[in-house]
Design a protein around this motif. Structure first.
Motif, PDB file in Angstrom:
ATOM      1  N   ASN A  76       0.857  -1.180   0.000  1.00 31.38           N
ATOM      2  CA  ASN A  76       0.000   0.000   0.000  1.00 31.38           C
ATOM      3  C   ASN A  76       0.902   1.242   0.000  1.00 31.38           C
ATOM      4  N   GLY A  77       1.425   1.565  -1.191  1.00 31.29           N
ATOM      5  CA  GLY A  77       2.379   2.665  -1.245  1.00 31.29           C
ATOM      6  C   GLY A  77       2.254   3.500  -2.512  1.00 31.29           C
ATOM      7  N   ILE A  78       2.962   4.625  -2.477  1.00 34.52           N
ATOM      8  CA  ILE A  78       2.975   5.566  -3.600  1.00 34.52           C
ATOM      9  C   ILE A  78       4.420   5.778  -4.046  1.00 34.52           C
ATOM     10  N   MET A  79       4.699   5.578  -5.323  1.00 34.92           N
ATOM     11  CA  MET A  79       6.000   5.960  -5.870  1.00 34.92           C
ATOM     12  C   MET A  79       5.880   7.438  -6.225  1.00 34.92           C
ATOM     13  N   HIS A  80       6.516   8.281  -5.420  1.00 39.73           N
ATOM     14  CA  HIS A  80       6.298   9.722  -5.564  1.00 39.73           C
ATOM     15  C   HIS A  80       7.300  10.349  -6.525  1.00 39.73           C
ATOM     16  N   SER A  81       6.852  11.378  -7.241  1.00 37.73           N
ATOM     17  CA  SER A  81       7.661  12.057  -8.259  1.00 37.73           C
ATOM     18  C   SER A  81       8.390  11.012  -9.105  1.00 37.73           C
ATOM     19  N   PHE A  82       7.605  10.104  -9.654  1.00 40.83           N
ATOM     20  CA  PHE A  82       8.189   8.938 -10.315  1.00 40.83           C
ATOM     21  C   PHE A  82       9.054   9.366 -11.504  1.00 40.83           C
ATOM     22  N   CYS A  83      10.269   8.814 -11.562  1.00 37.93           N
ATOM     23  CA  CYS A  83      11.101   9.022 -12.750  1.00 37.93           C
ATOM     24  C   CYS A  83      11.951   7.778 -12.991  1.00 37.93           C
ATOM     25  N   GLY A  84      11.401   6.618 -12.618  1.00 39.86           N
ATOM     26  CA  GLY A  84      12.092   5.349 -12.815  1.00 39.86           C
ATOM     27  C   GLY A  84      11.800   4.764 -14.196  1.00 39.86           C
ATOM     28  N   SER A  85      12.128   3.473 -14.337  1.00 40.32           N
ATOM     29  CA  SER A  85      11.969   2.803 -15.629  1.00 40.32           C
ATOM     30  C   SER A  85      10.552   2.261 -15.800  1.00 40.32           C
ATOM     31  N   GLN A  86      10.248   1.893 -17.046  1.00 37.90           N
ATOM     32  CA  GLN A  86       8.954   1.267 -17.348  1.00 37.90           C
ATOM     33  C   GLN A  86       8.793  -0.019 -16.531  1.00 37.90           C
ATOM     34  N   GLN A  87       9.894  -0.765 -16.448  1.00 28.86           N
ATOM     35  CA  GLN A  87       9.832  -2.034 -15.717  1.00 28.86           C
ATOM     36  C   GLN A  87       9.546  -1.804 -14.230  1.00 28.86           C
ATOM     37  N   ALA A  88      10.174  -0.780 -13.667  1.00 25.28           N
ATOM     38  CA  ALA A  88       9.932  -0.464 -12.247  1.00 25.28           C
ATOM     39  C   ALA A  88       8.470  -0.079 -12.050  1.00 25.28           C
ATOM     40  N   ALA A  89       7.936   0.725 -12.961  1.00 18.75           N
ATOM     41  CA  ALA A  89       6.532   1.144 -12.853  1.00 18.75           C
ATOM     42  C   ALA A  89       5.625  -0.084 -12.892  1.00 18.75           C
ATOM     43  N   GLU A  90       5.893  -0.993 -13.826  1.00 15.94           N
ATOM     44  CA  GLU A  90       5.040  -2.185 -13.969  1.00 15.94           C
ATOM     45  C   GLU A  90       5.114  -3.072 -12.726  1.00 15.94           C
ATOM     46  N   THR A  91       6.331  -3.219 -12.195  1.00 18.46           N
ATOM     47  CA  THR A  91       6.505  -4.048 -11.003  1.00 18.46           C
ATOM     48  C   THR A  91       5.726  -3.449  -9.829  1.00 18.46           C
ATOM     49  N   LEU A 112       3.164  -1.459  -9.965  1.00 19.31           N
ATOM     50  CA  LEU A 112       1.728  -1.595 -10.245  1.00 19.31           C
ATOM     51  C   LEU A 112       1.246  -3.006  -9.905  1.00 19.31           C
ATOM     52  N   ASP A 113       2.075  -3.999 -10.219  1.00 18.28           N
ATOM     53  CA  ASP A 113       1.726  -5.394  -9.900  1.00 18.28           C
ATOM     54  C   ASP A 113       1.537  -5.585  -8.397  1.00 18.28           C
ATOM     55  N   TRP A 114       2.289  -4.829  -7.615  1.00 17.26           N
ATOM     56  CA  TRP A 114       2.147  -4.917  -6.153  1.00 17.26           C
ATOM     57  C   TRP A 114       0.945  -4.111  -5.651  1.00 17.26           C
ATOM     58  N   GLY A 115       0.295  -3.401  -6.553  1.00 13.86           N
ATOM     59  CA  GLY A 115      -0.876  -2.619  -6.157  1.00 13.86           C
ATOM     60  C   GLY A 115      -0.562  -1.186  -5.785  1.00 13.86           C
ATOM     61  N   MET A 116       0.666  -0.756  -6.095  1.00 12.75           N
ATOM     62  CA  MET A 116       1.057   0.605  -5.701  1.00 12.75           C
ATOM     63  C   MET A 116       0.473   1.661  -6.647  1.00 12.75           C
ATOM     64  N   HIS A 117       0.498   2.901  -6.191  1.00 10.72           N
ATOM     65  CA  HIS A 117       0.112   4.056  -7.009  1.00 10.72           C
ATOM     66  C   HIS A 117       1.371   4.757  -7.518  1.00 10.72           C
ATOM     67  N   ILE A 118       1.245   5.399  -8.681  1.00  7.46           N
ATOM     68  CA  ILE A 118       2.383   6.108  -9.274  1.00  7.46           C
ATOM     69  C   ILE A 118       2.006   7.586  -9.387  1.00  7.46           C
ATOM     70  N   SER A 119       2.858   8.422  -8.796  1.00 11.40           N
ATOM     71  CA  SER A 119       2.574   9.856  -8.782  1.00 11.40           C
ATOM     72  C   SER A 119       3.605  10.613  -9.617  1.00 11.40           C
ATOM     73  N   PHE A 120       3.094  11.529 -10.456  1.00 12.64           N
ATOM     74  CA  PHE A 120       3.984  12.316 -11.314  1.00 12.64           C
ATOM     75  C   PHE A 120       4.023  13.767 -10.864  1.00 12.64           C
ATOM     76  N   ALA A 121       5.237  14.323 -10.918  1.00 13.75           N
ATOM     77  CA  ALA A 121       5.459  15.723 -10.549  1.00 13.75           C
ATOM     78  C   ALA A 121       5.906  16.502 -11.789  1.00 13.75           C
ATOM     79  N   GLY A 122       6.419  17.698 -11.570  1.00 16.40           N
ATOM     80  CA  GLY A 122       6.793  18.593 -12.668  1.00 16.40           C
ATOM     81  C   GLY A 122       7.737  17.995 -13.696  1.00 16.40           C
ATOM     82  N   MET A 123       8.544  17.046 -13.266  1.00 13.02           N
ATOM     83  CA  MET A 123       9.544  16.480 -14.172  1.00 13.02           C
ATOM     84  C   MET A 123       8.933  15.906 -15.444  1.00 13.02           C
ATOM     85  N   VAL A 124       7.707  15.384 -15.335  1.00  4.18           N
ATOM     86  CA  VAL A 124       7.057  14.762 -16.496  1.00  4.18           C
ATOM     87  C   VAL A 124       6.711  15.803 -17.569  1.00  4.18           C
ATOM     88  N   THR A 125       6.712  17.085 -17.190  1.00  6.06           N
ATOM     89  CA  THR A 125       6.356  18.147 -18.152  1.00  6.06           C
ATOM     90  C   THR A 125       7.567  18.659 -18.925  1.00  6.06           C
TER      91      THR A 125
END
Ligand SMILES: [Zn+2]
Length: 259
Positions: free
Chosen positions: A151-166, A168-181
């Motif tokens: 039950n967690g949030i990857m905050h200001s996510f800037c990791g790899s696609q594989q990390a995001a998928e892993t 997500l598989d655990w049920g986590m949330h992914i949060s994006f900050a200014g870096m994505v812009t």
């Protein structure tokens, strides 16, 4: 409505003008802000803010770059503060392999304590991951509950696609900050386009890294989360309103806040 799920309102760059900052946020439809603590003193400041500002909720914890300054007694206090009715998350925690303020072993120890506190309270933990993706994934994997969930949030996510998928598989949330812009971050936008609607969050990480086109404007504030929402809406071929609605509902559900 918009929900900024990660701001440091008690940071010295923002703390003196909280009233103006929150008024500006409200004017830009930012109705909810999660202020994220970094030290025990910061936890107390965050709670004080929540008690006076109805749109502010708090996360309590010790930042990985500050845990060398904490001690056993302070951690006990953090655990007590986690029971406060306005506390809806645990953090900011995680690992930082970029700065060497705090030895990695101690960062790991504190990270595990936060995850335990998250389990004990039922509140999600907020993960800071910088230059440590393999170690982070290993630690998270070891921390999953018997059902393989986190039950967690990857905050200001800037990791790899594989990390995001892993995650997500655990049920986590992914949060994006200014870096994505930022212009050069096509790869990160491509990852953001693949996050399921029900796991996506937005944040500013104020006062750091203002989103484009406010980049370079100092300090970053919750009102600017709209630029990140706009960018993600374009990236995901949806409207601003739809993206705002999805991310706000996710945050309310995750933090168990009745709108
Ligand atoms: Zn932060």
């Amino acid at each position: 409505m918009l929900f900024d799920t990660h701001a440091h309102l008690d940071d010295e760059q923002l703390a003196e003008s909280t009233a103006e900052i929150l008024a500006d946020a409200r004017e830009h439809d930012v109705t909810h802000v999660l202020t994220v603590s970094t030290t025990l003193a910061s936890c107390y400041r965050s709670l004080k803010l929540c008690e006076t500002c109805p749109e502010v909720w708090a996360a309590v914890g010790i930042h990985p770059n500050s845990c060398h300054e904490a001690n056993r007694q302070q951690w006990k206090e953090v655990c007590e503060l986690a029971k406060h009715p306005r506390v809806v998350a645990i953090g900011e925690t995680g690992l930082d392999g970029y700065w060497d303020f705090c030895p990695m072993d101690l960062q790991r120890e504190y990270f595990l304590r936060h995850i335990e506190l998250s389990h004990a309270t039922g509140l999600p933990f907020i993960v800071h991951m910088r230059d440590c993706e393999p170690e982070m994934l290993e630690m998270l994997d070891a921390a999953t509950d018997p059902g393989g969930r986190l039950n967690g949030i990857m905050h200001s996510f800037c990791g790899s696609q594989q990390a995001a998928e892993t995650c997500l598989d655990w049920g986590m949330h992914i949060s994006f900050a200014g870096m994505v812009t930022y212009k050069k971050n096509d790869e990160l936008r491509a990852i953001a386009a693949t996050i399921p609607d029900d796991r996506l969050l937005v944040e500013t990480d104020s006062p750091y890294l203002s989103p484009h086109p406010a980049r370079g404007q100092r300090p970053n504030t919750p009102a600017l989360v709209r630029h990140t929402v706009q960018c993600l809406a374009e990236t995901r071929n949806t409207s601003f309103d739809e993206l705002a609605d999805i991310t706000s509902k996710n945050a309310l559900r995750l933090f168990q806040i009745n709108a």
